[in-house]
Scaffold this motif. Structure first.
Motif, PDB file in Angstrom:
ATOM      1  N   SER A 166     -12.459 -55.018  -3.294  1.00 35.19           N
ATOM      2  CA  SER A 166     -13.854 -55.427  -3.156  1.00 35.19           C
ATOM      3  C   SER A 166     -14.009 -56.926  -3.379  1.00 35.19           C
ATOM      4  O   SER A 166     -13.436 -57.497  -4.339  1.00 35.19           O
ATOM      5  CB  SER A 166     -14.735 -54.675  -4.156  1.00 35.19           C
ATOM      6  OG  SER A 166     -14.714 -53.286  -3.902  1.00 35.19           O
ATOM      7  N   TYR A 168     -16.318 -60.169  -4.532  1.00 43.72           N
ATOM      8  CA  TYR A 168     -17.131 -60.214  -5.745  1.00 43.72           C
ATOM      9  C   TYR A 168     -17.801 -61.579  -5.922  1.00 43.72           C
ATOM     10  O   TYR A 168     -17.457 -62.558  -5.250  1.00 43.72           O
ATOM     11  CB  TYR A 168     -16.291 -59.886  -6.980  1.00 43.72           C
ATOM     12  CG  TYR A 168     -15.074 -60.777  -7.158  1.00 43.72           C
ATOM     13  CD1 TYR A 168     -15.168 -62.007  -7.827  1.00 43.72           C
ATOM     14  CD2 TYR A 168     -13.822 -60.395  -6.676  1.00 43.72           C
ATOM     15  CE1 TYR A 168     -14.062 -62.825  -8.000  1.00 43.72           C
ATOM     16  CE2 TYR A 168     -12.713 -61.210  -6.852  1.00 43.72           C
ATOM     17  CZ  TYR A 168     -12.839 -62.418  -7.515  1.00 43.72           C
ATOM     18  OH  TYR A 168     -11.746 -63.228  -7.683  1.00 43.72           O
ATOM     19  N   PRO A 206     -19.200 -56.850  -8.209  1.00 45.57           N
ATOM     20  CA  PRO A 206     -18.781 -56.437  -6.867  1.00 45.57           C
ATOM     21  C   PRO A 206     -19.853 -56.737  -5.816  1.00 45.57           C
ATOM     22  O   PRO A 206     -21.049 -56.530  -6.050  1.00 45.57           O
ATOM     23  CB  PRO A 206     -18.541 -54.927  -7.011  1.00 45.57           C
ATOM     24  CG  PRO A 206     -19.293 -54.519  -8.224  1.00 45.57           C
ATOM     25  CD  PRO A 206     -19.294 -55.701  -9.141  1.00 45.57           C
ATOM     26  N   ARG A 208     -21.227 -55.358  -3.263  1.00 47.01           N
ATOM     27  CA  ARG A 208     -21.539 -54.130  -2.544  1.00 47.01           C
ATOM     28  C   ARG A 208     -23.017 -54.090  -2.196  1.00 47.01           C
ATOM     29  O   ARG A 208     -23.849 -54.674  -2.899  1.00 47.01           O
ATOM     30  CB  ARG A 208     -21.156 -52.907  -3.378  1.00 47.01           C
ATOM     31  CG  ARG A 208     -19.671 -52.757  -3.599  1.00 47.01           C
ATOM     32  CD  ARG A 208     -19.340 -51.351  -4.118  1.00 47.01           C
ATOM     33  NE  ARG A 208     -19.900 -51.140  -5.446  1.00 47.01           N
ATOM     34  CZ  ARG A 208     -19.199 -51.243  -6.566  1.00 47.01           C
ATOM     35  NH1 ARG A 208     -17.911 -51.601  -6.522  1.00 47.01           N
ATOM     36  NH2 ARG A 208     -19.776 -51.018  -7.733  1.00 47.01           N
TER      37      ARG A 208
END
Length: 256
Positions: A166, A168, A206, A208
């Motif tokens: 991931s 970040y 992260p 996301r």
């Protein structure tokens, strides 16, 4: 001459050359008695003088104690001859005329205190930024504009990862922040979350979709640039298959 006159003994003559009459032995003790009496009188006189001086000292002590009790403070006895005094020889602090700070500030920050009554003003709303970087490389986000930059020293950094890892975000410089669960928070709420749950620059947040971060810029850096101190709220709105990340940012100016 009669026989009575011839037979009578003649008493010895006491004239010159005859034996002296014995002296009485009691007369030689009087000088000793007189000397002893004089010595006793001297001792008694010295003892009386010592007792008088002792009584005078006790009277002076009683007077000092009474004066100290009347003044409402403990007695500070004066040292005798040759004894050290208890007076401090430390000089009094120099009077410079400088006044102490009027209120506490956070140690080492110099930032004014912010609370729910602080009046923030909108800087910008809903600004969209697209973040692209090669594997294990990064770009920085300047929240003053806002804009994406490849130079160091901005408020937040985006690092791209590949191979299923991931990407970040990290805070940079003197920036403060907190990961939050809502993108609809106001500036005062963001400040409260930063105070109660801050993240350090070594924490990877992260990148996301749906992740939101409250960010407070560095007051010192803002002053150096001649810019305003800001509170910002960043939210990840999209993550592409190629690793491209889209964020929206809102910012407020913090009053000084």
């Amino acid at each position: 001459m009669t026989s009575d006159q011839q037979g009578a003994p003649v008493p010895p003559s006491s004239g010159p050359g005859g034996p002296a009459a014995p002296k009485s032995s009691g007369g030689s003790r009087w000088p000793l008695v007189a000397a002893a009496a004089a010595a006793l009188a001297l001792v008694l006189g010295l003892l009386a003088t010592a007792l008088s001086l002792r009584a005078l000292d006790q009277a002076n002590d009683a007077r000092d104690i009474a004066r100290a009790a009347g003044a409402g403070r403990p007695l500070d006895p004066s040292p005798g001859p040759g004894e050290p005094t208890n007076e401090s020889t430390t000089p009094a602090p120099e009077q410079t005329g400088a006044e102490p700070p009027s209120g506490p500030t956070p140690a080492g920050s110099g930032e004014p205190s912010l609370n729910q009554q602080t009046r923030y003003t909108d800087k910008y709303v809903g600004e969209e930024l697209t973040l692209r970087a090669g594997c294990d490389s990064y770009v920085d986000i300047d929240l003053d504009k806002p804009e994406v930059r490849v130079s160091d020293g901005e408020e937040i950094r985006f690092t791209a990862r590949c191979g299923g890892n991931s990407s970040y975000f990290n805070l940079t410089g003197g920036t403060k922040g907190s990961q939050v669960d809502s993108a609809s928070l106001g500036a005062a709420d963001c400040n409260d979350r930063i105070d109660k749950g801050p993240i350090g620059p070594d924490i990877n947040v992260p990148a996301r979709k749906g992740v939101a971060i409250c960010i407070k810029t560095s007051l010192g850096d803002a002053k150096e640039r001649g810019d305003t101190w800001k509170m910002a709220l960043l939210q990840v709105t999209d993550v592409g298959d190629d690793g491209t990340v889209v964020v929206t940012v809102r910012a407020w100016d913090i009053p000084l």
